[in-house]
Write an enzyme that holds these catalytic residues in place. Structure first.
Site, PDB file in Angstrom:
ATOM      1  CB  SER A 149      42.989  43.184  47.688  1.00  0.00           C
ATOM      2  OG  SER A 149      43.962  43.453  46.596  1.00  0.00           O
ATOM      3  CG  ASP A 226      43.041  37.278  42.338  1.00  0.00           C
ATOM      4  OD1 ASP A 226      43.525  38.011  41.554  1.00  0.00           O
ATOM      5  OD2 ASP A 226      42.717  37.426  43.577  1.00  0.00           O
ATOM      6  CG  HIS A 260      41.500  40.404  43.283  1.00  0.00           C
ATOM      7  ND1 HIS A 260      42.380  39.896  44.092  1.00  0.00           N
ATOM      8  CD2 HIS A 260      41.569  41.810  43.724  1.00  0.00           C
ATOM      9  CE1 HIS A 260      42.887  40.730  45.018  1.00  0.00           C
ATOM     10  NE2 HIS A 260      42.418  41.962  44.658  1.00  0.00           N
TER      11      HIS A 260
END
Length: 269
Positions: A149, A226, A260
């Site tokens: 991320s 995600d 995620h």
């Protein structure tokens, strides 16, 4: 530089340790996790740097990612730093989860009041590797970087801004084009000011357009389910298009059904 050992746990025949030190770049105490495989007892090892995402500390990766067995077998030292300076008494640093504490975005801030402490880019690229190489049995010519991320963004920009420094770069669900997404716009405007042209120096999609260094080995895994992909925070298509235009090879794997979280990370690590 003095290192203070905070913890040490035997794991997969090696040791997972956490250390604290005084950072010259960040002007505060910083912690990092380091896994020392069995091979480190008798010889030098390659080093893999993991950069974590928003809200994380050094603890998230070392406790959730289940990487120790693979690192042990491969003889890899794995270093997991924190994601921002801490305890700097800056007004507003703890007001939101996506800016300030836990959200350094791996840039060198140029704006007050952040520019004195929030220098995570130089910490990751310069200070921390020097510290690791001086205190642990590393092969300084064999280092690589990966992340998740915000940390995936960090890994990509570190590699793109330093041709030849890293043997490989890979990322889980990276923020690929931060100047075009809400997370990046909030962070960059706060740390770097209102001049958008300054933001491009920390945007992987823009950096790859002018990259002219040694060939990079880029791997990206992205969960298809995600929530931040669908919310337009990650924008991998923009990065892939820029790589394609520049004929820079990138392996992009869209993983069906994954989100995620660290459940996704541990599956493909």
């Amino acid at each position: 530089m003095d290192l203070k050992q905070i913890s040490s746990n035997k794991c997969s025949e090696g040791f997972q340790k956490v250390f604290e030190h005084d950072s010259a770049e960040l002007k505060c105490k910083m912690k990092f996790g380091i896994y020392l495989p069995p091979k480190a007892e008798s010889g030098k090892c390659p080093v893999l740097y993991w950069l974590s995402g928003l809200t994380c500390t050094e603890q998230n990766f070392i406790t959730k990612a289940a990487y120790h067995q693979a690192a042990s077998e491969l003889g890899l030292i794995v270093v997991a730093p924190d994601t921002s300076p801490r305890g700097c008494s800056i007004d507003g640093e703890d007001e939101s989860w996506d800016f300030g504490t836990g959200a350094g975005f791996y840039v060198n801030a140029t704006e007050d009041p952040w520019k004195t402490n929030y220098r995570m880019y130089s910490y990751i690229v310069e200070e921390l590797p020097q510290l690791i190489n001086a205190n642990f049995p590393t092969d300084p010519d064999k280092i690589s970087v990966f992340g998740h991320s915000m940390g995936g963004h960090g890994a990509l920009i570190c590699a793109l801004k330093n041709p030849g420094k890293y043997k490989s770069v890979s990322a889980f669900a990276p923020i690929c084009n931060p100047i075009q997404c809400p997370w990046g716009q909030k962070a960059f405007s706060g740390y770097l000011g209102s001049d958008n042209s300054k933001w491009e120096a920390y945007d992987a999609t823009h950096l790859v357009k002018t990259y002219s260094g040694s060939q990079l080995d880029i791997l990206i895994d992205q969960g298809k389910d995600d929530q931040f992909l669908s919310a337009g925070q990650l924008l991998p298509d923009n990065f892939i298009a820029a790589c394609t235009e520049r004929k820079i090879p990138v392996v992009f794997r869209l993983q069906e059904g994954y989100d995620h979280s660290y459940f996704f990370i541990t599956t493909f690590l």
